[in-house]
Design a protein around this motif. Structure first.
Motif, PDB file in Angstrom:
ATOM      1  N   ALA B  78       0.839  -1.204   0.000  1.00  0.00           N
ATOM      2  CA  ALA B  78       0.000   0.000   0.000  1.00  0.00           C
ATOM      3  C   ALA B  78       0.868   1.246   0.000  1.00  0.00           C
ATOM      4  O   ALA B  78       0.617   2.190  -0.746  1.00  0.00           O
ATOM      5  CB  ALA B  78      -0.918  -0.009   1.218  1.00  0.00           C
ATOM      6  N   ARG B  79       1.926   1.233   0.819  1.00  0.00           N
ATOM      7  CA  ARG B  79       2.822   2.402   0.859  1.00  0.00           C
ATOM      8  C   ARG B  79       3.491   2.611  -0.487  1.00  0.00           C
ATOM      9  O   ARG B  79       3.638   3.736  -0.954  1.00  0.00           O
ATOM     10  CB  ARG B  79       3.862   2.207   1.960  1.00  0.00           C
ATOM     11  CG  ARG B  79       3.342   2.683   3.297  1.00  0.00           C
ATOM     12  CD  ARG B  79       4.368   2.596   4.393  1.00  0.00           C
ATOM     13  NE  ARG B  79       3.695   2.116   5.587  1.00  0.00           N
ATOM     14  CZ  ARG B  79       3.840   0.923   6.132  1.00  0.00           C
ATOM     15  NH1 ARG B  79       4.661   0.058   5.595  1.00  0.00           N
ATOM     16  NH2 ARG B  79       3.147   0.577   7.192  1.00  0.00           N
ATOM     17  N   ARG B  81       2.293   1.687  -3.382  1.00  0.00           N
ATOM     18  CA  ARG B  81       1.269   2.208  -4.298  1.00  0.00           C
ATOM     19  C   ARG B  81       1.118   3.711  -4.102  1.00  0.00           C
ATOM     20  O   ARG B  81       1.030   4.481  -5.048  1.00  0.00           O
ATOM     21  CB  ARG B  81      -0.081   1.525  -4.049  1.00  0.00           C
ATOM     22  CG  ARG B  81      -0.187   0.125  -4.621  1.00  0.00           C
ATOM     23  CD  ARG B  81      -1.647  -0.327  -4.653  1.00  0.00           C
ATOM     24  NE  ARG B  81      -2.260  -0.463  -3.342  1.00  0.00           N
ATOM     25  CZ  ARG B  81      -2.210  -1.568  -2.614  1.00  0.00           C
ATOM     26  NH1 ARG B  81      -1.583  -2.639  -3.060  1.00  0.00           N
ATOM     27  NH2 ARG B  81      -2.788  -1.614  -1.434  1.00  0.00           N
ATOM     28  N   GLY B  82       1.080   4.093  -2.812  1.00  0.00           N
ATOM     29  CA  GLY B  82       0.910   5.509  -2.505  1.00  0.00           C
ATOM     30  C   GLY B  82       2.052   6.335  -3.076  1.00  0.00           C
ATOM     31  O   GLY B  82       1.863   7.489  -3.464  1.00  0.00           O
ATOM     32  N   LEU B  98     -16.692  12.595  -1.479  1.00  0.00           N
ATOM     33  CA  LEU B  98     -15.717  13.663  -1.630  1.00  0.00           C
ATOM     34  C   LEU B  98     -15.951  14.427  -2.937  1.00  0.00           C
ATOM     35  O   LEU B  98     -16.372  13.832  -3.933  1.00  0.00           O
ATOM     36  CB  LEU B  98     -14.293  13.095  -1.639  1.00  0.00           C
ATOM     37  CG  LEU B  98     -13.882  12.224  -0.448  1.00  0.00           C
ATOM     38  CD1 LEU B  98     -12.403  11.871  -0.553  1.00  0.00           C
ATOM     39  CD2 LEU B  98     -14.145  12.922   0.864  1.00  0.00           C
ATOM     40  N   GLU B 102     -11.314  17.133  -3.731  1.00  0.00           N
ATOM     41  CA  GLU B 102     -10.926  16.304  -2.577  1.00  0.00           C
ATOM     42  C   GLU B 102     -10.498  14.911  -3.001  1.00  0.00           C
ATOM     43  O   GLU B 102      -9.586  14.314  -2.424  1.00  0.00           O
ATOM     44  CB  GLU B 102     -12.087  16.222  -1.579  1.00  0.00           C
ATOM     45  CG  GLU B 102     -12.336  17.535  -0.852  1.00  0.00           C
ATOM     46  CD  GLU B 102     -13.678  17.583  -0.123  1.00  0.00           C
ATOM     47  OE1 GLU B 102     -13.942  18.583   0.555  1.00  0.00           O
ATOM     48  OE2 GLU B 102     -14.470  16.621  -0.282  1.00  0.00           O
ATOM     49  N   GLN B 105      -7.041  15.069  -4.016  1.00  0.00           N
ATOM     50  CA  GLN B 105      -6.134  15.310  -2.890  1.00  0.00           C
ATOM     51  C   GLN B 105      -5.781  14.047  -2.107  1.00  0.00           C
ATOM     52  O   GLN B 105      -4.740  13.986  -1.458  1.00  0.00           O
ATOM     53  CB  GLN B 105      -6.783  16.286  -1.903  1.00  0.00           C
ATOM     54  CG  GLN B 105      -6.861  17.713  -2.394  1.00  0.00           C
ATOM     55  CD  GLN B 105      -7.621  18.589  -1.404  1.00  0.00           C
ATOM     56  OE1 GLN B 105      -7.867  18.199  -0.280  1.00  0.00           O
ATOM     57  NE2 GLN B 105      -7.980  19.764  -1.841  1.00  0.00           N
ATOM     58  N   VAL B 106      -6.673  13.026  -2.164  1.00  0.00           N
ATOM     59  CA  VAL B 106      -6.535  11.878  -1.258  1.00  0.00           C
ATOM     60  C   VAL B 106      -5.129  11.245  -1.270  1.00  0.00           C
ATOM     61  O   VAL B 106      -4.519  11.079  -0.207  1.00  0.00           O
ATOM     62  CB  VAL B 106      -7.628  10.819  -1.537  1.00  0.00           C
ATOM     63  CG1 VAL B 106      -7.353   9.529  -0.773  1.00  0.00           C
ATOM     64  CG2 VAL B 106      -8.983  11.364  -1.143  1.00  0.00           C
ATOM     65  N   PRO B 107      -4.554  10.906  -2.432  1.00  0.00           N
ATOM     66  CA  PRO B 107      -3.241  10.238  -2.391  1.00  0.00           C
ATOM     67  C   PRO B 107      -2.179  11.112  -1.725  1.00  0.00           C
ATOM     68  O   PRO B 107      -1.314  10.600  -1.005  1.00  0.00           O
ATOM     69  CB  PRO B 107      -2.897  10.026  -3.870  1.00  0.00           C
ATOM     70  CG  PRO B 107      -4.165  10.179  -4.610  1.00  0.00           C
ATOM     71  CD  PRO B 107      -5.035  11.072  -3.801  1.00  0.00           C
ATOM     72  N   GLU B 109      -2.763  13.420   0.601  1.00  0.00           N
ATOM     73  CA  GLU B 109      -3.050  13.506   2.033  1.00  0.00           C
ATOM     74  C   GLU B 109      -2.641  12.236   2.763  1.00  0.00           C
ATOM     75  O   GLU B 109      -2.183  12.282   3.896  1.00  0.00           O
ATOM     76  CB  GLU B 109      -4.539  13.809   2.252  1.00  0.00           C
ATOM     77  CG  GLU B 109      -4.861  15.230   1.803  1.00  0.00           C
ATOM     78  CD  GLU B 109      -6.221  15.701   2.254  1.00  0.00           C
ATOM     79  OE1 GLU B 109      -6.273  16.698   2.967  1.00  0.00           O
ATOM     80  OE2 GLU B 109      -7.212  15.065   1.882  1.00  0.00           O
ATOM     81  N   LEU B 110      -2.818  11.118   2.078  1.00  0.00           N
ATOM     82  CA  LEU B 110      -2.431   9.855   2.714  1.00  0.00           C
ATOM     83  C   LEU B 110      -0.925   9.804   2.948  1.00  0.00           C
ATOM     84  O   LEU B 110      -0.447   9.045   3.782  1.00  0.00           O
ATOM     85  CB  LEU B 110      -2.875   8.664   1.854  1.00  0.00           C
ATOM     86  CG  LEU B 110      -4.368   8.351   1.870  1.00  0.00           C
ATOM     87  CD1 LEU B 110      -4.700   7.260   0.872  1.00  0.00           C
ATOM     88  CD2 LEU B 110      -4.809   7.938   3.267  1.00  0.00           C
ATOM     89  N   GLY B 112       0.649  12.447   3.903  1.00  0.00           N
ATOM     90  CA  GLY B 112       0.909  13.472   4.909  1.00  0.00           C
ATOM     91  C   GLY B 112       1.472  14.751   4.334  1.00  0.00           C
ATOM     92  O   GLY B 112       2.147  15.515   5.031  1.00  0.00           O
ATOM     93  N   GLU B 113       1.228  15.024   3.048  1.00  0.00           N
ATOM     94  CA  GLU B 113       1.778  16.243   2.443  1.00  0.00           C
ATOM     95  C   GLU B 113       0.963  17.477   2.834  1.00  0.00           C
ATOM     96  O   GLU B 113      -0.217  17.373   3.174  1.00  0.00           O
ATOM     97  CB  GLU B 113       1.808  16.092   0.918  1.00  0.00           C
ATOM     98  CG  GLU B 113       2.870  15.107   0.468  1.00  0.00           C
ATOM     99  CD  GLU B 113       3.008  15.030  -1.047  1.00  0.00           C
ATOM    100  OE1 GLU B 113       2.559  15.965  -1.732  1.00  0.00           O
ATOM    101  OE2 GLU B 113       3.563  14.019  -1.514  1.00  0.00           O
ATOM    102  N   ARG B 114       1.598  18.659   2.743  1.00  0.00           N
ATOM    103  CA  ARG B 114       0.929  19.914   3.070  1.00  0.00           C
ATOM    104  C   ARG B 114       0.471  20.624   1.802  1.00  0.00           C
ATOM    105  O   ARG B 114       0.965  20.326   0.716  1.00  0.00           O
ATOM    106  CB  ARG B 114       1.893  20.847   3.800  1.00  0.00           C
ATOM    107  CG  ARG B 114       2.186  20.443   5.214  1.00  0.00           C
ATOM    108  CD  ARG B 114       3.368  21.263   5.728  1.00  0.00           C
ATOM    109  NE  ARG B 114       3.733  20.820   7.064  1.00  0.00           N
ATOM    110  CZ  ARG B 114       3.146  21.270   8.166  1.00  0.00           C
ATOM    111  NH1 ARG B 114       2.207  22.175   8.082  1.00  0.00           N
ATOM    112  NH2 ARG B 114       3.511  20.817   9.339  1.00  0.00           N
ATOM    113  N   ARG B 152      -6.395  12.299 -10.344  1.00  0.00           N
ATOM    114  CA  ARG B 152      -6.050  11.681  -9.067  1.00  0.00           C
ATOM    115  C   ARG B 152      -4.872  10.715  -9.238  1.00  0.00           C
ATOM    116  O   ARG B 152      -3.966  10.647  -8.405  1.00  0.00           O
ATOM    117  CB  ARG B 152      -7.270  10.932  -8.510  1.00  0.00           C
ATOM    118  CG  ARG B 152      -7.016  10.308  -7.155  1.00  0.00           C
ATOM    119  CD  ARG B 152      -8.234   9.603  -6.623  1.00  0.00           C
ATOM    120  NE  ARG B 152      -8.567   8.419  -7.419  1.00  0.00           N
ATOM    121  CZ  ARG B 152      -9.629   7.653  -7.209  1.00  0.00           C
ATOM    122  NH1 ARG B 152     -10.477   7.967  -6.254  1.00  0.00           N
ATOM    123  NH2 ARG B 152      -9.853   6.593  -7.962  1.00  0.00           N
TER     124      ARG B 152
END
Lengths: 850, 223
Positions: B78-79, B81-82, B98, B102, B105-107, B109-110, B112-114, B152
Motif C-alpha cells: 500500500a505504501r 502504491r501511494g 468527496l 478532494e 487530494q486523497v493520495p 493527504e495519505l 501526509g503532504e501539506r 487523481r
C-alpha cells in the motif's frame, strides 16, 4: 502530525454521506445514557435535598420514641434536656375511629396529638392559610383533605375522636417530612396534645407511638446526647435517632434503589451497544468500495481503520451527548412522577458529574461495540476495485484474529467494570454481567436454531413466496442473528416487567378475594365484648371470627434474659433484634385456622408440659429470625406477669389474607388470667350495612376501631394504579429502546434484500409477491424473537418473584401475547419500511444505482 | 522498470484448482506505454492486479522500480502504491462523499503532504476540470469522472499508471479524449502506462502490445 491532520480531514469529508445513518446507529446508545444520567442525577438531587431537609424529615435534631408511655426515668431525661436549653416538642400518634357528628360518618384515622412547639423544623401549611397557629388555641382539629371526601364533611363541622369533640379548623396541605402517599394509607387528624386525655382512648395495652423531638442550640449536641442515651435506652425503654442518622439511612435506601433502577439503565446501555454494533456493521458493508479505493491509493490498513474509528468515535460522542440531554429531560419528569412517595421536596438541578459520567460511559460503550465490525475494514483488499465479491465474503473475519479477540475482551471487561461500579459489589456486578451475557447467548443460540430450522423445514410444495422468505433466514447475508438479538432482548425486558407486576398484583387480589369477612373491629376490651358481639350479630350478615389478643414481650429465651447482651448470639447466628424488642400481640385457641399450616412439631392443645409451662406454636419466619427451635423455653412478660412456655410446633402463616393472624398462638388456658382485647371480623352485604354497623359500634364504644376492607381494597387499588403507571413507563422506555436497535439490525441486510427484491422484479415477480417474501421472513423473525424473549422473561420473572419478592409466580398471559403481537408487528413494519425502495423503484433504476 | 517473472495465479475452489494466469514473464522499461489485451476471461485483470500489487501470485515475482512487491506485506505494498503507482478504473472508482478536488487530494493527504489543494487544483486544470473542483462525482458526467480519476492517478507523480478498461464505460468520442489525455501525460511525465483493454482502438494507441489467451501470454510485440 500532518498525517493525522490529513486523516482527520479525510474522516470528516468522507463522513458526509453517512453522518445521518451513522448517527442513527449511535442513537441506540442515547436512551441508555439518558437513563443512567437521569437516575444518577435524580439520586444526587434527592441526596442533597435530603441533606438540606433532614431536620424537617425527622422533625428535630434528635427524636426519642417509645411504643408505651414514657417511663418516669425517660421523663426526667427530657426535663434535664429542657433545662439545658434543648427545645422539646411532643407528639402522640395512634389509630382511632373518627365520627362526624353532623353526618354520622365514621372512618379509621391516624390521630396525631401534638404540643404547641410542634414541628420544630419545617412548615405545615394549611387551607385556609395560617390555621396551624390556631390549632392550639382550643379544641381544634386539622385534617387531611382526603377526609373531607371520605367522611363527607367540611371545615366547621365537629369531629368526634373517642369521647372528645373537636372543631375542624381546616385541612393540612403539606406536612414536612412525610410523603404524600401517607395520607392515602392513613389519613391524619391533628389535635392539640392537651386534649388527649379527654379522648379516653389511650388505655392500658393500646397501640400508640410516643415521640419527643428536640431542637438543640449548637451543632454536635444531638450526636452527643444520642451517644450518652444509647447505652441506657433499654432501661429507659426508648429509641433515639438524630437527623444525621435519618439522613444516612434514607440516603442508603435511595442509593440502593438507584442501583436497582440503574440495572435497567445498564441493560439499556448494553442493548444500545448491540444496536451500535449492527448499525455499524451495515455501515461497514456500505464502505467496502471506498475502502478498496483508498487501499489502491496507498492507504495502509491502519490509516483506513483510523478514518472510520474517528468517525465512529465522534458520532458515538454525539449519540452519548444526545443521551445526556435526554437524561436531563427525564430527570425533570422523575420528581413529578414520584412526588407522592418521596419524603422531601426534591429540587432538580443538573449534576455535572452524572452528566460527564454518562457521556464518557456512553461514548466508550458506543466505540467499543463499533470497533468489532470496524475491524473488518482492515482486511478489505484493494482488489475489490477490480473484482467485487459479496459483502459477507469481503467482511468475513477469522475467528482467531488477535485484535478482534482483544476488542471482545475489552467489551466484556467494560461491561463487567460498569456493572461492578454501578452495583457497588464485585459479586453482584459479575453476576449481572453473566446474566446479561447468558441472555444474549441464549438469544444467539435461538437465532442459530432458527437458521437451522429454516434450512431443514422448507418443503418444495410450499408456495414460492413462503419458501423464499423462510430461506432468507439461513442464506448468506441473513439478518437472523442481529434481529433476534434486538427483538428478543426488547421482548424480554418488557415482558419481565409485566410478569413481575402481575405476580405482585395477584398477591394482593388473592388476599382480598379469599377473605370472607369484609369488616374488622379491633381494640374491643374484655368488658365490651358481649355488647360488641350483640351489635355485630344484629347488624351484620354474620360474625366470621372472634380472636382474643394479649399484648406481651419476650422476657427470656432458654433462661437468658432479654436484657442480657448474650441473648443476641446463638451457635446458629444472631437473633433478630427487632423481634427481641417488639411488642407481640398474641392469641390463644385450640385449633388451627384456615390461613395456617403446621410445618413442624405437633399441634396438641391438650399438652401440658408441667404445671408452670404451657405449649406455644410459633410462626416459622419469626422462629427463623429469633433462632427458635422446637423444645426451646420462652418466657413472656405479659404486662408484668411472667408466663413460661415451650415451643411444641411451628406454623406457616399466609399473611396476605385479611384475617387476624398471629406470630404466637398459646394454649387457651395459659392466658386465662391475662388482660385480653378482641378482634372481630364480620361479613356485611354492602357499604350501607357496613357504615350503619360502624356507626352503631363507635357511638357506644368510641375506643373500638374498625376497618372496612373495601376501603383498603380501594387504597391498594390506588397504589396498584401508580405502580402500573410506573411499569408502563418503564415498558414504554424499553420498547422505545428496542426500536433504534431493531432498525439498525434490519439495516444490516437492507442492501442485500433490496438487491434481491429488484432481481426478483426483473425476473417477473410482482410487487405483491416481493412484499409477501419479505413478510414471510420478517414474520418468522418476529415470532421466534418474541417467543425467545418471552421464554427468557418468564424464567427471569419467576426468579425475581420467587427470590426477590418471595411470592408466587403468576404469568401474565394476555399481556405477554399482546407484547409478542406488538413486537411481531414492529419487526414486520420496520422490515418493510427498510426495504421500501424495492417497491418504489423500477427494476432498471435500482439496478443502475446499485 | 517493471519486471514480471513466471507469474502464475491459481484459484482453489473446493478440491479443483483453476489456473487464471500461467508463467507470464516480461519486462517493461520506464516510460513505455503498454496495452494488455485479450478476450474476456483471458486473465487480463488478474495480471493487472498482480502487477499493481493488489493481489499476490501463486508463483513468480514482480519487481517494480527495483522493489520485489511479491515479497512485501499488504501494508508495504500500500505504501509503495501511494508513492509510485496510479490507477484508472473502468467504473471510475471515485469516492462518492468527496468533491472532485478532494478526490484528487486523497493520495497526497495519505502521504501526509501539506498544501495539497494547490497541486490538486493544478491537476484538475490540466484535465480541463479546473472549474468543477467543488462538484461531487454524482454531479459529473462519466467522461468528467474519468478525467478526475486520471488527475487523481497523477497526483502523486507515479512511476507507473495502471488503467483497467479506462474507456469501457464511455462513448467513443469521450473515450478518445480520455486516451488523448493518458497518452499526453505519459509523454510529458515519463510515467510508465499499462492499459488493460479489449478494445482494438485503445490498444492501437500503445507502443507495445501483450496479448493473453486462457491465462497464457500468446503475443508480445512493439507497435
Amino acid at each position: 502530525m500532518q498525517l493525522w491532520r490529513s486523516i482527520s480531514r479525510l474522516a470528516w469529508r468522507e463522513s458526509r454521506t453517512a453522518r445521518r445513518r451513522l448517527l442513527l446507529s449511535m442513537s441506540s446508545i442515547s436512551l441508555g445514557v439518558g437513563a443512567l444520567v437521569a437516575i444518577d442525577s435524580f439520586a444526587a438531587n434527592l441526596t442533597s435535598s435530603l441533606r438540606e431537609q433532614s431536620r424537617a424529615l425527622l422533625g428535630g435534631d434528635i427524636a426519642f420514641a417509645a411504643r408505651r408511655p414514657f417511663t418516669p426515668a425517660a421523663d426526667s431525661l427530657f426535663d434535664s434536656l429542657s433545662t439545658s436549653g434543648v427545645q422539646l416538642a411532643y407528639s402522640t400518634n395512634f389509630p382511632s375511629m373518627a365520627v362526624i357528628k353532623r353526618t354520622g360518618n365514621t372512618r379509621l384515622v391516624q390521630i396525631r396529638a401534638v404540643s404547641a412547639e410542634y414541628p420544630l423544623y419545617g412548615q405545615i401549611t394549611t387551607e385556609p392559610a395560617g390555621k396551624w397557629r390556631e390549632l392550639q388555641t382550643g379544641a381544634h382539629a386539622l385534617i387531611d383533605p382526603s377526609l373531607l371526601v371520605a367522611l363527607d364533611t367540611r371545615v366547621g363541622d365537629t369531629i368526634t375522636v373517642g369521647y372528645a369533640r373537636f372543631l375542624i379548623a381546616g385541612t393540612v396541605k403539606d406536612v414536612a417530612g412525610t410523603p404524600g402517599i401517607a395520607e392515602m394509607i392513613g389519613p391524619r387528624v391533628f389535635i392539640p396534645a392537651r386534649y388527649l386525655a379527654e379522648t379516653q382512648l389511650l388505655q392500658f395495652g393500646s397501640t400508640a407511638g410516643y415521640e419527643v423531638l428536640g431542637r438543640t442550640t449548637s451543632p454536635g449536641v444531638a450526636a452527643r446526647v444520642s451517644q450518652a442515651v444509647r447505652p441506657r435506652r433499654r432501661a429507659l425503654d426508648i429509641s433515639v435517632r438524630t437527623a444525621e442518622e435519618t439522613e444516612d439511612n434514607v440516603s442508603e435506601a435511595i442509593a440502593q434503589l438507584a442501583q436497582f433502577i440503574g440495572v435497567v439503565g445498564l441493560v439499556a446501555l448494553l442493548l444500545g451497544g448491540l444496536g451500535v454494533a449492527s448499525g455499524v456493521h451495515a455501515f461497514v458493508a456500505r464502505k467496502i468500495d471506498t475502502v478498496a479505493i483508498l487501499r489502491c491509493l496507498g492507504a495502509t490498513s491502519r490509516q483506513v481503520l483510523a478514518v472510520y474509528v474517528l468517525q465512529a468515535a465522534i458520532m458515538g460522542l454525539v449519540g452519548a451527548a444526545f443521551g445526556v440531554v435526554l437524561g436531563l429531560g427525564m430527570q425533570l419528569l422523575v420528581p413529578m412522577a414520584l412526588s407522592d412517595i418521596l419524603p422531601v421536596d426534591v429540587s432538580v438541578r443538573p449534576e455535572p458529574s452524572a452528566m460527564l459520567a454518562g457521556l464518557l460511559v456512553g461514548a466508550w460503550v458506543a466505540l467499543a461495540f463499533a470497533l468489532r465490525p470496524l475491524l473488518a475494514l482492515r482486511q478489505i483488499s484493494p482488489l475489490q476495485t477490480l473484482r467485487r465479491d459479496a459483502d459477507s465474503n469481503v467482511l468475513k473475519m477469522r475467528w482467531r484474529d488477535a485484535p478482534r479477540l482483544l476488542v471482545n475482551a475489552a467489551i466484556a471487561a467494560s461491561v463487567v467494570t460498569i456493572a461492578v461500579l454501578r452495583t457497588g459489589s464485585l459479586r453482584e456486578g459479575i453476576a449481572m454481567s453473566a446474566g446479561a451475557g447468558a441472555a444474549l447467548l441464549l438469544l444467539a443460540a435461538s437465532a442459530e436454531f432458527l437458521s437451522w430450522l429454516a434450512r431443514k423445514a422448507v418443503r418444495p410444495r410450499w408456495p414460492y413466496v413462503l419458501r423464499q422468505g423462510i430461506s432468507n433466514l439461513h442464506r448468506p447475508a441473513n439478518q437472523t442473528r442481529p434481529v433476534i438479538l434486538a427483538l428478543g432482548f426488547g421482548a424480554f425486558l418488557v415482558t419481565t416487567l409485566y410478569v413481575v407486576q402481575s405476580s405482585l398484583l395477584a398477591r394482593f387480589s388473592l388476599g382480598v378475594g379469599s377473605s370472607s369477612a369484609n369488616v374488622v373491629f379491633f381494640d374491643v376490651q374484655q368488658d365490651q365484648r358481649p355488647g360488641v358481639d350483640s351489635l355485630v350479630l344484629a347488624g351484620a350478615e354474620r360474625l366470621v371470627q372472634r380472636a382474643p389478643v394479649v399484648v406481651m414481650r419476650v422476657a427470656s429465651i432458654n433462661g437468658v434474659l432479654v436484657s442480657d447482651d448474650r441473648i443476641e448470639s446463638t451457635p446458629d447466628g444472631p437473633r433478630a433484634r427487632w423481634a427481641l424488642r417488639r411488642e407481640f400481640r398474641s392469641t390463644f385457641r385450640d385449633t388451627l385456622v384456615s390461613s395456617e399450616k403446621l410445618v413442624a412439631g405437633r399441634w396438641d392443645a391438650s399438652t401440658r408440659i408441667g404445671s408452670d409451662t404451657s405449649s406455644i406454636s410459633v410462626e416459622q419466619d419469626l422462629a427463623r429470625d429469633l433462632r427458635l427451635k422446637l423444645g426451646d423455653i420462652v418466657s413472656w412478660d405479659v404486662q408484668g406477669v411472667p408466663v413460661v412456655t415451650r415451643i411444641t410446633s411451628l406454623r406457616a402463616v399466609d399473611w396476605n389474607r385479611f384475617e387476624p393472624n398471629f406470630f404466637i398462638v398459646f394454649r387457651p388456658d395459659a392466658l386465662a388470667a391475662a388482660p385480653t382485647q378482641f378482634i372481630l371480623t364480620a361479613k356485611t352485604l354492602d357499604a350501607g350495612q357496613t357504615a350503619r354497623l360502624q356507626r352503631a359500634i363507635v357511638s357506644r364504644f368510641p375506643n373500638v376501631s374498625s376497618i372496612d376492607l373495601s376501603l383498603i381494597q380501594n387504597t391498594i387499588g390506588k397504589i396498584i394504579d401508580r405502580v402500573t403507571v410506573a411499569v408502563r413507563f418503564l415498558a414504554l422506555f424499553s420498547l422505545a429502546m428496542a426500536i433504534p436497535v431493531l432498525v439498525s439490525a434490519v439495516a444490516g441486510a437492507r442492501r442485500e434484500r433490496v438487491r434481491e427484491g429488484v432481481l426478483l422484479k426483473t425476473l417477473g415477480a410482482t410487487r405483491a409477491q416481493v412484499a409477501r417474501v419479505m413478510l414471510a421472513e420478517y414474520t418468522a423473525l418476529g415470532v421466534l424473537g418474541s417467543a425467545t424473549g418471552l421464554l427468557l422473561a418468564y424464567v427471569a420473572g419467576w426468579a425475581i418473584t420467587r427470590f426477590v419478592f418471595e411470592t408466587d409466580f403468576a404469568p401474565a398471559i394476555g399481556a405477554s401475547l399482546g407484547i409478542a403481537a406488538l413486537m411481531i408487528a414492529l419487526t414486520v413494519t420496520i422490515g418493510l419500511l427498510a426495504g421500501r425502495e424495492v417497491f418504489r423503484e423500477t427494476a432498471m433504476a435500482a439496478l443502475r444505482s446499485d | 522498470m517493471l519486471v514480471a517473472t513466471n507469474l502464475t495465479k491459481e484459484y482453489q475452489s473446493g478440491s479443483s484448482s483453476l489456473t487464471a494466469l500461467r508463467d507470464v514473464s516480461f519486462s517493461i522499461p520506464q516510460g513505455d506505454l503498454v496495452a494488455i489485451s485479450g478476450p474476456s476471461g483471458s486473465g487480463k485483470t488478474t495480471l493487472l492486479g498482480l502487477l499493481a500489487g493488489l493481489d499476490t501470485p501463486t508463483r513468480g515475482t514482480v519487481v517494480l522500480d527495483g522493489d520485489d512487491i511479491t515479497a512485501m506485506s499488504e501494508d508495504g505494498r500500500a505504501r509503495l502504491r501511494g508513492a509510485k503507482v496510479g490507477f484508472v478504473f473502468q467504473s471510475f472508482q471515485l469516492i462518492p462523499a468527496l468533491t472532485a478536488l478532494e478526490n484528487v487530494q486523497v493520495p497526497l493527504e495519505l502521504r501526509g503532504e501539506r498544501d495539497v489543494s494547490v497541486r490538486a487544483q493544478e491537476l484538475l486544470s490540466r484535465v480541463g476540470l479546473g472549474k468543477r473542483g467543488s462538484h461531487f462525482p454524482a454531479q459529473l458526467s462519466g467522461g468528467e469522472q474519468q478525467r478526475v480519476a486520471i488527475a487523481r492517478a497523477f497526483a502523486n507523480s507515479p512511476r507507473i499508471l495502471f488503467a483497467d478498461e479506462p474507456t469501457g464505460n464511455l462513448d467513443g468520442v469521450t473515450g478518445e479524449m480520455i486516451m488523448d489525455t493518458v497518452v499526453e501525460l505519459n509523454r510529458e511525465s515519463g510515467t510508465t502506462v499499462i492499459i488493460v483493454t479489449h478494445e482494438q482502438t485503445v490498444a492501437a494507441r500503445a507502443r507495445r502490445l501483450i496479448r493473453l489467451t486462457d491465462g497464457a501470454m500468446v503475443e508480445d510485440r512493439t507497435l
